[in-house]
Design a protein around this motif. Sequence first.
Motif, mmCIF file in Angstrom:
data_model
loop_
_atom_site.group_PDB
_atom_site.id
_atom_site.type_symbol
_atom_site.label_atom_id
_atom_site.label_comp_id
_atom_site.label_asym_id
_atom_site.label_seq_id
_atom_site.Cartn_x
_atom_site.Cartn_y
_atom_site.Cartn_z
ATOM 1 N N SER A 399 0.839 -1.202 0.000
ATOM 2 C CA SER A 399 0.000 0.000 0.000
ATOM 3 C C SER A 399 0.875 1.252 0.000
ATOM 4 N N LYS A 411 -1.041 -4.238 4.074
ATOM 5 C CA LYS A 411 -2.357 -4.840 4.287
ATOM 6 C C LYS A 411 -2.250 -6.355 4.207
ATOM 7 N N ASN A 502 -4.876 -3.744 8.456
ATOM 8 C CA ASN A 502 -3.894 -2.725 8.101
ATOM 9 C C ASN A 502 -2.853 -2.598 9.211
#
Length: 558
Positions: A399, A411, A502
């Motif tokens: 990400s 992630k 996350n």
Amino acid sequence: MRNFFFGIICFITLCTLLTNTSSARSNQGKALFEKNCIPCHSLAKSMNKIKTMDSWKKVVERMRRKNTKLYSKEEGDEIAEYLYSVRGKKGKKKKVGKITPKKKSHSGVSKGPSYTQKKLSVTKNGNGHFNFKKLDIHQFIEPDQCAGCHDEIFKQWTGSMHNNSFNDPFWKATTKLFAEEAKTKGEIVEIKMCIKCHAPLGFRSDTITSPKDDFNNVPGIIKQGLFCNWCHNISEAKSIENADYELAPGNGEDDPSTMLGPFDDSISDFHPSKFSKLHTKSEFCGLCHNVSHGHNLTPIESTYEEWKKGPYNTGDPKTTVHCQDCHMRQTPSVASTGKTERPDNPGFACITGPKRAHIPTHYFVGGNTIPGEGFGNKLHQTMATHRLKNAADLEIIESGNYRKSSMAVIKVKVINSGAGHYLPTGMSEIRQMWLDIKVKDGANRVIFSSGSVDKDGKVDPEAVMYNTVLGNSKGEPIINIALADRVLKDYRIPPKGYVMENYSFFIPGYIHGSLTVEATLRYRSSSQALVNRALKDKAPKLPIIDMAKASVSIDINS
């Protein structure tokens, strides 16, 4: 007068001949018994049975069919006649050799003052959960008797968690621990529900009704947990939860019940047989694997509901995947989950029956991998590990840009790819499933970690944990199901579903080369702390199973 005396002489001669013939036949039967039966069956155990002639013939014929080379049909009749002569139902017990076995009940436990059946104290105040027909332990058949014809199925079941539902030391210890804390009427009702499910014959025969009872002084057949003659006698599902069913038992070996199962053409000379649609559906499993609090109905286990509302239950009989289609197809080499093949298991349900395209397996493997006596045998633990490793998948997703001396995000997608229910399921307030994440630099130094386990077996409190958390009436988190009043948290992964996690971390300025991100989905049957608390010095070190792994290499921009 001469004719009269001649008739008397003929009668005496005939009686002598018959007596000698009977004696010779009995001796021959004894010799055949000692030659063919004693090598596998101890003399004391064999002589502990009292049966009618017809019942002895059925037993001997059942053994002959298992190995036709042992003795002929006629020799089998001689063995049966001998056994009846010393252990006939209407005859007197005779001393056999030097062994005089103690008189035992059908359960294998000597009758005496140490064992008494008690009147069930909760049938009138259990919110309907304890309204069932009372049973007697002598109505049921020991599972080793079933092994005579169903040897392969018996081997699979032996050592399973169904077999050990009562013997499981962790269940025994935690149930007694929870019972000590149960004070209110509702809490006591709930804790007694544990016995209803884990020792069903004990509960329904009024033999053992509470975790506060003596678990050691329990008849042998009750210790067999969920055994053949129990499950195959379940005849009516009143509701799909909390073991709310009825049985249609017989009267032991001499008058066995009709065995209910998945085949409509089964024929047995030992017991009647009948097809049961219920035994082929998930609803049968839901009878015990859907549990709510006995007093306030707080969900405790919802495995069946998770399946029922999930994608494996399509509503179409041709495409629906039932519990049995995974859990009764697993073999030591095939995990049989939603992400693997689930092949047929051809073979024989009975040694005298036809070869069938598929025989449901009876290992009954779930996610229990606790080692030690009473937790299931090594084969079942290995199969449980195999199942866990075929239940989920991980995917790491990059990400944004990754630069030195700056924050970064990674992630992790956790996918329930193999379970027909949530992951985890069952007692998910006790089970532990979590993510272990490590980010390493080019020199293999860890610059970020989440989900590690310390030397005492405690999981990082900041780890992403997939579980349920129960609360008491004050809204406080609790582990004791008897005290449960509500669900405070339910963070798990639905069947064929996923969650995205996350993780933010800092990339130091000294980094050279690339970063390596490693993700592992880990599972443990319970926290180590609870096992230590319950079993104390007998607590085993719980194995941690790595269900799924993924890793990626990430380049760092200047």
